[in-house]
Design an enzyme around this catalytic site. Sequence first.
Site, short mmCIF file in Angstrom:
data_model
loop_
_atom_site.label_atom_id
_atom_site.label_comp_id
_atom_site.label_asym_id
_atom_site.label_seq_id
_atom_site.Cartn_x
_atom_site.Cartn_y
_atom_site.Cartn_z
CG ASP A 68 47.00 -33.72 53.47
OD1 ASP A 68 47.64 -33.75 54.22
OD2 ASP A 68 46.10 -33.04 53.11
CB ALA A 69 44.13 -33.00 56.15
CG HIS B 72 56.69 -35.13 66.24
ND1 HIS B 72 56.25 -33.78 66.52
CD2 HIS B 72 57.98 -34.56 65.61
CE1 HIS B 72 57.07 -32.68 66.58
NE2 HIS B 72 58.44 -33.03 65.91
CG HIS C 221 41.90 -33.62 60.39
ND1 HIS C 221 42.90 -34.09 60.05
CD2 HIS C 221 41.94 -32.09 60.29
CE1 HIS C 221 43.84 -33.17 59.96
NE2 HIS C 221 43.26 -31.92 59.84
CG ASP D 45 52.42 -30.76 58.35
OD1 ASP D 45 52.25 -29.88 57.49
OD2 ASP D 45 51.49 -31.71 57.97
CD GLU E 53 47.81 -35.15 58.24
OE1 GLU E 53 48.73 -34.53 58.76
OE2 GLU E 53 47.24 -34.78 57.00
N GLY F 166 58.44 -27.84 58.63
CA GLY F 166 58.05 -26.90 57.73
C GLY F 166 57.03 -25.68 58.21
#
Length: 626
Positions: free
Chosen positions: A283-284, A342, A286, A411, A318, A414
């Site tokens: 996850d994330a 997306h 970055h 995400d 991600e 949500g």
Amino acid sequence: MNEVLAASAPELSESVKASHAWGMLFGAELQPEGGVRFRLWAPQARSAELLLWQGGKPQPHATEKHDKGWYEAIVRQAGAGTRYQWRIDGETDVPDPASRFNPEGPHQPSMVVDPGSFAWDTGWRGRAWAEAVIYEMHIGTFTPEGTYAAAEARLQALADTGITAIELMPLSDFPGRFGWGYDGVLPYAPHAAYGSPDELKHFIQAAHRLGLMVFLDVVYNHFGPDGNYLGLYAPQFFSQVHTNPWGNSLNFDREGSETVRAFFVQNALYWLQEYRFDGLRLDAIHAIVDDSALDVIDELALQVHKAITDRHVHLVLENENNGWQRLPEGGRYDAQWNDDFHHVMYVALTGDKAGYYHDFGEKPVALLARSLTHGFLWQGSKRSAEGARLDLKEAPAQPLGAMVNFLNNHDQSGNRAFGERFDALVPAAAIPLATAMTLLSPAIPMLFAGEEYGAETPFLYFADWEGELRQAVVEGRLRDFGHFAQRADGSTGEPPPPCDASTFEAARLDWEHAFSERGGVRRGFVRQALAARRQYFVPRLDRLILGAHVAHMVDERSFVLRWRYQDAQTIELQARLADTPMAAPAADALPWKPLVDTRTVFQVGEIGDDAWQPWSGRWTFGRETG
């Protein structure tokens, strides 16, 4: 490999290998001669006392203090099922940060687990990345029961649809009854509300028996705000120089970082070995700041591929900045989520250019075609307060099999005020084409739970916080969306309260809809598209020619593109994303010759020699000549 990690990775015996138990430097480990070794890294503590819960009361046990902040105790009368805590400086009782299970949550005692008690099948070797069709799932909302056992009963239907990989949202234990899982505080302990460790293993084994891989979403960029006691006795876990959107970053590059790095690298190996997960979604990344020569993510990838060589194991990233530079790195990472796909699909179908969608508002259908042929659209850039990039620079062509494309994920639904899914936001007539374009490209497709039957239940942000934290989250959501926010249908209202159980309950999937006539039609469509994918895209994924894929705009809402493979094999997509028909372009109006030896792969709507009807697409397989 750093010295701490080396010390924690001894040669495994054949019996341990057969049980798939992962021996750890941290936490509670059953001993071959009986008893349990308890170990805690608490460099800031003046003392750390072990508490064993017996007869409903904590019984203190002395510990030995070792170099570099380690405390240890071997207790012969302890075993699987023993409840325990650590008492820091004689004042505060805390869970084991490497607990394998906390049955009553992170504020209560941890429990010793026998990691070798589960009877695993032999012979599972996973699946190649090219075969991946991912299905993102939140265990708590996937079924009315919200358990591994209940989710397991639905796996056959997913396999029958053509899904090949389940991706579970984070399982690391967090306080409260419900939450997304991204604010976990015990990274080794699966959240107790979903079931026991053995029930999780049973779910994974059931998936494997159906040919389904199981991936886990892991969070190595921050700890949650409630139930995290590390700052009390091991503040070295947190960086004093780096920050991220959730506060202080984790310390991967300053004093004490060797042990912190080992804690998280061990965690990745633990999930992959002890639970037989087939891959991790990181996850994330970055938000992970690490100035080391070899950053912690690359160290993790190296150790994973070194340790697990007997089966396919996949690592997916991600990265909000796209960070395409990691993808070709010697096979360390299989893929990365492609938010650009997306975003541009959403803008092409809705015209919405707010916030980060601003980057995709100029000729969105042309950008969509480029995303399908090149992968990422933009390189990283500083962003405005609303999320738009301040400097749009095209990303170079990516290996398309390293892209994970989706219309929905946790995400994108949500983080909307009312949790609408993609279907609720775009023209209904466009949904079949958008779905087919997601499933039928060289990129790896991902569906969000319920998408295969057109679920209409929202997926909102929910977290069972209390007190000041609850109030801060509520105020933050209202601040982000305004006191009155606009729904997809244009109406306004106050967003659902994120900390109310009703918001969590509203996200549970409606399985009556799944098996209704309308749900069955949607599942049938997805099943047919995935069958075409297996036949035409999967066998050729490793034969794609990087940078050779091309697109031609017929008009501002229509295009023809070609994915090119070795030996001149080609898949051509003709698509019209508009609610009006158009005359078919003449063959000599295209910049290439017609394919030969063609066959139709898949079709949505009607694309003929004379006209292209609204929201239509046709995929054709053939060979290029000349």
